[in-house]
Scaffold this motif. Structure first.
Motif, PDB file in Angstrom:
ATOM      1  N   GLN A 153       0.827  -1.203   0.000  1.00 12.66           N
ATOM      2  CA  GLN A 153       0.000   0.000   0.000  1.00 12.66           C
ATOM      3  C   GLN A 153       0.862   1.255   0.000  1.00 12.66           C
ATOM      4  OE1 GLN A 153      -3.240   0.166  -0.422  1.00 12.66           O
ATOM      5  NE2 GLN A 153      -3.209   2.402  -0.323  1.00 12.66           N
ATOM      6  N   ALA A 154       1.954   1.223   0.767  1.00 13.30           N
ATOM      7  CA  ALA A 154       2.852   2.380   0.814  1.00 13.30           C
ATOM      8  C   ALA A 154       3.578   2.582  -0.508  1.00 13.30           C
ATOM      9  CB  ALA A 154       3.863   2.204   1.948  1.00 13.30           C
ATOM     10  N   LYS A 156       2.278   2.049  -3.371  1.00 12.99           N
ATOM     11  CA  LYS A 156       1.296   2.699  -4.239  1.00 12.99           C
ATOM     12  C   LYS A 156       1.070   4.153  -3.835  1.00 12.99           C
ATOM     13  CE  LYS A 156      -1.358  -1.546  -5.095  1.00 12.99           C
ATOM     14  NZ  LYS A 156      -2.659  -2.232  -4.869  1.00 12.99           N
ATOM     15  N   ASP A 157       1.034   4.384  -2.534  1.00 13.26           N
ATOM     16  CA  ASP A 157       0.735   5.723  -2.004  1.00 13.26           C
ATOM     17  C   ASP A 157       1.583   5.955  -0.757  1.00 13.26           C
ATOM     18  OD1 ASP A 157      -0.283   8.120  -1.118  1.00 13.26           O
ATOM     19  OD2 ASP A 157      -2.182   7.256  -0.400  1.00 13.26           O
ATOM     20  N   PRO A 158       2.770   6.571  -0.902  1.00 18.07           N
ATOM     21  CA  PRO A 158       3.671   6.774   0.243  1.00 18.07           C
ATOM     22  C   PRO A 158       3.268   7.941   1.144  1.00 18.07           C
ATOM     23  CG  PRO A 158       4.676   7.664  -1.723  1.00 18.07           C
ATOM     24  CD  PRO A 158       3.383   7.021  -2.163  1.00 18.07           C
ATOM     25  N   SER A 159       2.021   7.933   1.578  1.00 17.30           N
ATOM     26  CA  SER A 159       1.549   8.983   2.480  1.00 17.30           C
ATOM     27  C   SER A 159       2.089   8.712   3.884  1.00 17.30           C
ATOM     28  CB  SER A 159       0.025   9.007   2.520  1.00 17.30           C
ATOM     29  OG  SER A 159      -0.467   7.825   3.126  1.00 17.30           O
ATOM     30  N   ASN A 162       0.138   5.891   5.552  1.00 13.20           N
ATOM     31  CA  ASN A 162       0.450   4.544   5.068  1.00 13.20           C
ATOM     32  C   ASN A 162       1.819   4.073   5.554  1.00 13.20           C
ATOM     33  OD1 ASN A 162      -1.973   4.219   3.733  1.00 13.20           O
ATOM     34  ND2 ASN A 162      -1.183   4.928   1.762  1.00 13.20           N
ATOM     35  N   GLU A 238      12.611   7.055   2.990  1.00 13.56           N
ATOM     36  CA  GLU A 238      11.664   6.322   2.139  1.00 13.56           C
ATOM     37  C   GLU A 238      12.407   5.359   1.218  1.00 13.56           C
ATOM     38  OE1 GLU A 238       8.774   8.600  -0.058  1.00 13.56           O
ATOM     39  OE2 GLU A 238       8.404   9.913   1.665  1.00 13.56           O
TER      40      GLU A 238
END
Length: 270
Positions: A153-154, A156-159, A162, A238
């Protein structure tokens, strides 16, 4: 004091109680120590709460009160959150060149010591139902699966949200590696080290996210420069986390659990 399931433990239940009581008693001893630095005390108590929650997640499938105890320990840790957040924000600010603040020596929040005493009373009687091997396999599979799902999930979307969710399960997986290390020390120790590196990278990323949110709500002449430094550091963290996370994805949770439980059985037969 060993945060590890040992060959000398008569059963998984006896290991559960021993490890839990060791962590709780160490926390109570730290609380009773008048010379202990308050920042270190808060850090240690929160760490012990996380270790206890990791332990519970390992045996979750065989422990009827697992959910209630996990929530109780979570709430106990939350009593310390304000102290911890203030210390982290101060340390992060100093590491980015913003200057250091004096450490707080405020008293522990009301309810912390009583909470640890109550937890000790309950932990001494925790029970497991079912086969030890099945309980371990379920706990290892669940946590490793949640970690891998959070990683995907991260990616796909490193918010921040997440990444923080990923960190939580990576940390539990790290604790599971610590708990299971005696089954076959060399290979599990390697996994433990990588899981620790992943959890710490994601933890540092979260601290920076909290810092940046707080920074944006304040007026400061060097705010933009501090925010830019924090953002650059987050990007490095990241990249480090994703490099590690992709490697963990190569191993299915079911295969990992089956292998570690088999090693654990062999270690007990020796």
């Amino acid at each position: 004091m060993t945060y590890r399931i040992l060959r000398t433990d008569k059963s998984l239940q006896s290991a559960l109680r021993r490890i839990a009581l060791e962590q709780i008693d160490a926390g109570l001893a730290e609380i009773a120590d008048p010379g202990m630095d308050r920042k270190a005390l808060v850090h240690n108590l929160r760490k012990r709460c996380k270790k206890l929650r990791g332990l519970i997640w390992l045996v979750h499938d065989g422990m009827a009160e697992a959910k209630a105890e996990d929530h109780a320990i979570r709430d106990l840790a939350r009593l310390l959150a304000g102290h911890r957040d203030a210390a982290v924000l101060s340390d992060t600010h100093a590491s980015l060149g913003g200057g250091a603040a004096q450490a707080s020596q405020d008293a522990l929040p009301e309810g912390v010591e009583d909470g640890f005493h109550a937890l000790r009373t309950r932990a001494a009687h925790w029970k497991l139902r079912g086969k030890d091997t099945a309980i371990l396999a379920a706990g290892l599979t669940h946590v490793a699966g949640r970690m891998n799902a959070a990683c995907k999930q991260a990616l796909k979307d490193p918010s921040p949200a997440n990444l923080h969710e990923w960190r939580k399960w990576a940390k539990y997986h790290w604790y599971h590696a610590r708990l299971m290390q005696a089954a076959w020390p060399h290979p599990i120790r390697a996994r433990r080290a990588e899981a620790q590196a992943l959890a710490e990278a994601l933890g540092d990323h979260h601290d920076l996210a909290v810092y940046r949110d707080r920074l944006h709500g304040q007026s400061a002449t060097d705010r933009d420069a501090l925010d830019a430094r924090a953002a650059r550091r987050q990007k490095k963290l990241e990249r480090r986390a994703f490099d590690l996370g992709r490697r963990f994805l190569a191993d299915s949770p079911e295969d990992l659990a089956r292998r570690w439980v088999a090693w654990w059985k062999i270690s007990r037969e020796g």
